[in-house]
Motif scaffolding. Structure first.
Motif, mmCIF file in Angstrom:
data_model
loop_
_atom_site.group_PDB
_atom_site.id
_atom_site.type_symbol
_atom_site.label_atom_id
_atom_site.label_comp_id
_atom_site.label_asym_id
_atom_site.label_seq_id
_atom_site.Cartn_x
_atom_site.Cartn_y
_atom_site.Cartn_z
ATOM 1 N N VAL A 46 0.807 -1.246 0.116
ATOM 2 C CA VAL A 46 0.033 0.004 0.034
ATOM 3 C C VAL A 46 0.870 1.173 -0.043
ATOM 4 C CG1 VAL A 46 -1.925 1.403 1.330
ATOM 5 C CG2 VAL A 46 -1.903 -1.087 0.993
ATOM 6 N N LYS A 47 2.064 1.301 0.686
ATOM 7 C CA LYS A 47 2.875 2.398 0.591
ATOM 8 C C LYS A 47 3.459 2.673 -0.420
ATOM 9 C CE LYS A 47 6.845 4.101 3.631
ATOM 10 N NZ LYS A 47 7.925 3.655 4.495
ATOM 11 N N VAL A 48 3.872 1.643 -1.311
ATOM 12 C CA VAL A 48 4.405 1.909 -2.712
ATOM 13 C C VAL A 48 3.266 2.284 -3.641
ATOM 14 C CG1 VAL A 48 4.929 0.568 -4.835
ATOM 15 C CG2 VAL A 48 5.977 -0.246 -2.648
ATOM 16 N N LEU A 49 1.930 2.160 -3.588
ATOM 17 C CA LEU A 49 0.920 2.738 -4.246
ATOM 18 C C LEU A 49 0.919 4.258 -3.909
ATOM 19 C CD1 LEU A 49 -1.483 -0.214 -4.247
ATOM 20 C CD2 LEU A 49 -0.415 0.753 -6.397
ATOM 21 N N PHE A 50 0.946 4.612 -2.550
ATOM 22 C CA PHE A 50 0.784 5.821 -2.304
ATOM 23 C C PHE A 50 2.135 6.697 -2.729
ATOM 24 C CE2 PHE A 50 -2.493 5.071 0.927
ATOM 25 C CZ PHE A 50 -3.336 5.672 0.723
ATOM 26 N N SER A 51 3.160 5.975 -2.659
ATOM 27 C CA SER A 51 4.332 6.607 -3.185
ATOM 28 C C SER A 51 4.349 6.793 -4.581
ATOM 29 C CB SER A 51 5.675 5.822 -3.089
ATOM 30 O OG SER A 51 5.831 5.499 -1.516
ATOM 31 N N GLU A 52 3.610 6.053 -5.567
ATOM 32 C CA GLU A 52 3.452 6.299 -6.989
ATOM 33 C C GLU A 52 2.512 7.459 -7.073
ATOM 34 O OE1 GLU A 52 1.697 2.788 -8.844
ATOM 35 O OE2 GLU A 52 3.465 1.685 -8.345
ATOM 36 N N MET A 53 1.267 7.514 -6.277
ATOM 37 C CA MET A 53 0.378 8.676 -6.370
ATOM 38 C C MET A 53 1.325 10.009 -6.105
ATOM 39 S SD MET A 53 -3.039 9.013 -4.509
ATOM 40 C CE MET A 53 -2.681 10.311 -3.285
ATOM 41 N N GLU A 54 2.116 10.155 -5.120
ATOM 42 C CA GLU A 54 2.668 11.260 -4.732
ATOM 43 C C GLU A 54 3.792 11.694 -5.826
ATOM 44 O OE1 GLU A 54 2.603 11.565 0.105
ATOM 45 O OE2 GLU A 54 3.406 9.626 -0.548
ATOM 46 N N TYR A 55 4.520 10.657 -6.262
ATOM 47 C CA TYR A 55 5.409 11.066 -7.461
ATOM 48 C C TYR A 55 4.741 11.597 -8.472
ATOM 49 C CZ TYR A 55 8.977 10.317 -10.951
ATOM 50 O OH TYR A 55 9.962 10.508 -11.795
ATOM 51 N N PHE A 56 3.633 10.938 -8.947
ATOM 52 C CA PHE A 56 2.878 11.685 -9.980
ATOM 53 C C PHE A 56 2.485 13.378 -9.487
ATOM 54 C CE2 PHE A 56 -1.026 13.121 -12.234
ATOM 55 C CZ PHE A 56 -0.978 12.950 -13.286
ATOM 56 N N LEU A 57 2.100 13.441 -8.614
ATOM 57 C CA LEU A 57 1.400 14.894 -8.122
ATOM 58 C C LEU A 57 2.964 15.852 -8.138
ATOM 59 C CD1 LEU A 57 -0.663 14.006 -4.973
ATOM 60 C CD2 LEU A 57 -1.503 15.051 -7.098
ATOM 61 N N SER A 58 4.002 15.428 -7.859
ATOM 62 C CA SER A 58 5.133 15.941 -7.820
ATOM 63 C C SER A 58 5.881 16.340 -9.251
ATOM 64 C CB SER A 58 6.403 15.491 -7.100
ATOM 65 O OG SER A 58 5.965 15.130 -5.628
ATOM 66 N N ASN A 59 5.447 15.277 -10.062
ATOM 67 C CA ASN A 59 6.312 15.501 -11.460
ATOM 68 C C ASN A 59 5.333 15.762 -12.539
ATOM 69 O OD1 ASN A 59 9.101 14.623 -10.754
ATOM 70 N ND2 ASN A 59 8.007 13.252 -9.521
ATOM 71 N N ASN A 60 4.063 15.591 -12.486
ATOM 72 C CA ASN A 60 2.954 15.893 -13.458
ATOM 73 C C ASN A 60 3.376 17.095 -14.141
ATOM 74 O OD1 ASN A 60 0.746 15.651 -15.330
ATOM 75 N ND2 ASN A 60 -0.017 17.195 -13.929
ATOM 76 N N LYS A 61 3.396 17.151 -15.430
ATOM 77 C CA LYS A 61 3.457 18.579 -16.448
ATOM 78 C C LYS A 61 2.056 18.878 -17.081
ATOM 79 C CE LYS A 61 8.004 19.108 -15.504
ATOM 80 N NZ LYS A 61 8.109 18.133 -14.323
ATOM 81 N N SER A 62 1.136 17.864 -16.953
ATOM 82 C CA SER A 62 -0.146 18.245 -17.759
ATOM 83 C C SER A 62 -1.061 19.045 -17.111
ATOM 84 C CB SER A 62 -0.954 16.750 -18.092
ATOM 85 O OG SER A 62 -1.947 17.064 -18.580
ATOM 86 N N PRO A 63 -1.702 20.085 -17.675
ATOM 87 C CA PRO A 63 -2.477 20.970 -17.206
ATOM 88 C C PRO A 63 -3.926 20.308 -17.220
ATOM 89 C CG PRO A 63 -2.151 21.684 -19.267
ATOM 90 C CD PRO A 63 -1.203 20.371 -18.966
#
Length: 421
Positions: free
Chosen positions: A90-107
């Motif tokens: 579960v921690k891995v899934l949350f880490s993936e989600m947070e990585y997306f929030l930090s690195n996403n460039k799409s508006p």
């Protein structure tokens, strides 16, 4: 195979997860594929995360934390040992989600929505699969995004049936309890897509169609399909049998028990759909299948709240003709308005819509260039299938009726509630 769908209410906490295990012990789980929604109100909580993300709000971290805390509590209630591998998964899934929030460039809001909100289902099924294994029920957790392929219409994706059929018929292991996510798929670039709100029922139907399943069962906290929503109507009665045709009509008008897209694939292969109670799994529930339209034969009430009633009239008193109506519908389609009812006269055209994507103000500006636009917000649309005089009275009593439309079997009434602004 049998396909079982468990919604958010059935897995909202540790006792809900344990109850899913008990239901499977009661009804059997060999040759079963479970389609599972996000836990409780997780989708709503992730929508807050998305809102905070786009508003660059300082609350983003705490809204993510809320979702983590909720799931962590369920884990602690289910597993004695906090070193259990599920905590890491579960921690891995949350880490993936947070990585997306930090690195996403799409508006693109809809794209971001699908990438984030899908973690609700990924986490719930991970927890459920680990719990089943913990209880010595061998499971096969599958990532639905490798099976259901769609176009890139984020938040309302269309299924690529040929590719999906190929993926499912080749790769699903039978004779084992399969657990997968409802509501989500992926596009050709492997970005996550969603099938529209309440799309988990549709996911169950997609798997059933592709596997030629014996049946689909939707497990809910109600005894089956009622002739009315008990939240809005007293004395709602259980419907024992509904034909595919009647169920499709009810779904089209907005009956919340069955997702509108769920029934077509089932009807094509005559796969029966059962709606049963996860609190009383041995009760027969409601069967949607070939046979009588409705048993017992009763008026069925459907209500859709928070609708918009728009009336358009020509500025120069000229007739509103087919050409105008065609143009209006093209705009409604362009601005993604869900049309629930239309009515026209010589110089006016009224339409009841659901502004799912918040595009009404833009649409109004465009329409105002050619038409006089009047509208009522937050109206309620009541639909009565197989109506009679008493049923009509129940709906209209104590409300202001703005529009009424009657056909052979169906009556629709748009009302303003007494306390609505």
């Amino acid at each position: 195979m049998r396909i079982f769908k468990f919604g958010g209410a059935s897995v909202k906490d540790a006792s809900g997860i344990r109850n899913v295990y008990e239901v499977l012990q009661t009804v059997g789980y060999e040759d079963v594929l479970l389609v599972v929604s996000a836990m409780g109100k997780t989708t709503n909580a992730l929508e807050v995360v998305i809102k905070d993300y786009f508003e660059k709000s300082a609350a983003l971290q705490s809204s993510v934390q809320e979702v983590k805390k909720y799931h962590n509590q369920i884990l602690l209630d289910l597993f004695d040992d906090d070193k259990h591998e599920v905590f890491v998964a579960v921690k891995v899934l949350f880490s993936e989600m947070e990585y997306f929030l930090s690195n996403n460039k799409s508006p693109n809001y809809n794209f971001v929505y699908d990438q984030i909100v899908s973690y609700g289902e990924l986490i719930s099924t991970t927890i459920l699969a680990h719990f089943m294994n913990h209880m010595n029920v061998k499971t096969n957790w599958i990532d639905v995004r490798n099976f259901i392929k769609t176009d890139a219409t984020y938040r309302d994706a269309n299924v690529d049936w040929d590719l999906t059929q190929k993926n499912i018929s080749k790769n699903i292991k039978k004779k084992i309890l399969n657990i997968t996510q409802g509501f989500i798929g992926s596009d050709e670039n492997n970005f996550t897509t969603t099938l529209g709100r309440e799309g988990s029922d549709y996911t169950a139907a997609i798997f059933a169609y592709c596997l030629g399943a014996e049946s689909v069962t939707i497990w809910k906290d109600v005894p089956g399909v009622m002739n009315a929503d008990p939240r809005y109507f007293e004395n709602a009665s259980l419907l024992n049998q509904i034909s595919y045709r009647e169920a499709i009509e009810l779904a089209f008008y907005g009956a919340s028990v069955i997702h509108p897209k769920t029934l077509q694939p089932l009807q094509k292969k005559e796969i029966p759909l059962f709606v049963k109670s996860f609190l009383n799994p041995t009760l027969p529930g409601t069967s949607v299948s070939k046979g009588k339209d409705l048993e017992p034969s009763l008026p069925c009430f459907i209500v859709k709240k928070n609708q918009l009633l728009i009336s358009l009239s020509s500025i120069d008193f000229s007739f509103i003709m087919e050409e105008n109506i065609s143009e209006i519908f093209a705009l409604l389609h362009q601005y993604k308005m869900k049309v629930s009812l239309i009515q026209n006269s010589a110089i006016s055209f009224s339409v009841c819509i659901e502004d799912k994507f918040g595009n009404f103000n833009e649409l109004k500006t465009v329409l105002s260039k050619k038409f006089k636009v009047t509208y009522n917000e937050n109206v309620s649309l009541y639909t009565i299938r197989h109506f009679n005089e008493k049923a009509a009275q129940i709906v209209e009593e104590g409300k202001t009726v703005l529009l009424k439309q009657i056909s052979r079997e169906t009556m629709q009434v748009i009302t303003k509630e007494p306390n609505a602004a």
